[in-house]
Design an enzyme around this catalytic site. Sequence first.
Site, PDB file in Angstrom:
ATOM      1  N   GLY A  71       7.905  10.592  -8.319  1.00 49.55           N
ATOM      2  CA  GLY A  71       6.647   9.855  -8.235  1.00 49.55           C
ATOM      3  C   GLY A  71       6.055   9.903  -6.849  1.00 49.55           C
ATOM      4  O   GLY A  71       6.560  10.610  -5.977  1.00 49.55           O
ATOM      5  N   ASN A  72       4.987   9.153  -6.631  1.00 48.71           N
ATOM      6  CA  ASN A  72       4.392   9.066  -5.294  1.00 48.71           C
ATOM      7  C   ASN A  72       3.971   7.625  -5.011  1.00 48.71           C
ATOM      8  O   ASN A  72       4.117   6.755  -5.858  1.00 48.71           O
ATOM      9  CB  ASN A  72       3.230  10.063  -5.150  1.00 48.71           C
ATOM     10  CG  ASN A  72       2.083   9.737  -6.072  1.00 48.71           C
ATOM     11  OD1 ASN A  72       1.446   8.686  -5.966  1.00 48.71           O
ATOM     12  ND2 ASN A  72       1.812  10.641  -7.011  1.00 48.71           N
ATOM     13  N   ARG A  73       3.452   7.375  -3.823  1.00 47.28           N
ATOM     14  CA  ARG A  73       3.218   6.010  -3.353  1.00 47.28           C
ATOM     15  C   ARG A  73       1.888   5.396  -3.769  1.00 47.28           C
ATOM     16  O   ARG A  73       1.531   4.329  -3.298  1.00 47.28           O
ATOM     17  CB  ARG A  73       3.316   5.969  -1.828  1.00 47.28           C
ATOM     18  CG  ARG A  73       4.674   6.318  -1.319  1.00 47.28           C
ATOM     19  CD  ARG A  73       4.744   6.196   0.193  1.00 47.28           C
ATOM     20  NE  ARG A  73       5.985   6.724   0.705  1.00 47.28           N
ATOM     21  CZ  ARG A  73       7.141   6.077   0.649  1.00 47.28           C
ATOM     22  NH1 ARG A  73       7.216   4.872   0.136  1.00 47.28           N
ATOM     23  NH2 ARG A  73       8.227   6.643   1.124  1.00 47.28           N
ATOM     24  N   ALA A 132      -3.505   9.823  -7.845  1.00 45.57           N
ATOM     25  CA  ALA A 132      -2.686  10.751  -7.068  1.00 45.57           C
ATOM     26  C   ALA A 132      -1.833  11.535  -8.064  1.00 45.57           C
ATOM     27  O   ALA A 132      -0.734  11.116  -8.438  1.00 45.57           O
ATOM     28  CB  ALA A 132      -1.816   9.993  -6.087  1.00 45.57           C
TER      29      ALA A 132
END
Length: 219
Positions: free
Chosen positions: A29-31, A96
């Site tokens: 995943g990402n932030r 994102a």
Amino acid sequence: AFAADMLGIKVLVTAAGTYEPIDPVRYIGNRSSGKMGYAIAEAAKKRGAEVILVSGPSALTPPDGVEFIGVESAAEMRDAVMEHFSEADMVIKAAAVADYRVRNVSDQKIKKNDEELNLVLEKNPDILKELGEKKRAGQILVGFAAETQNLLEYAKAKLEKKNLDMIVANDVSRKDAGFNTDTNVVKLLYRNGAIEELPIMTKHKLADELLNRVLKIKY
Ligand code: C5P
């Protein structure tokens, strides 16, 4: 402040990051928190627009009155976006999206038997680029560019490559901007080469400022 200046306009917003599965219990995943995209969806709804919010996993509650489509992976986000693109007057892609996904997703939980585990990643489809190729006259496409270096240069390249009308450039190396903050500091780039620097403001305020400018491009 509650001008219903978006009545009759259909807006498709994407928000949050995508989860790319590794096995049934793990993901890459990402932030991204989803705060910017949810703020845009809420602002557009308040101004009278019909809003579809396609979101990756997020702790946020979808704003009242928007059509909410929850997705996990980039592939799912792509399908949801493509299904609704033709009806949208504007698409604002604050999500994102993961650039890569795991090639061989394991059906079963991977056990920690080996000292090393290699994951092969393959490129995800670029949803926004596909929209840029498909967009009709009159449809407005807005992208985001989150970078830690060479922000303006990369943003300008994305605006052109993805055939966008505006790109919101976000320096995520700052503490008061980017992931999971309530404020943002952005520069806006337009097709004609114009660059506009906005002061620091809340993501809610920025959402309205972005919509003001998008409406000016279109109407
Ligand atoms: O990843 P990148 O920095 O190129 O993202 C710029 C814009 O493109 C963002 O608006 C993002 O939502 C979109 N994007 C996308 N599909 C991808 C990667 C990015 O729609 N696979």
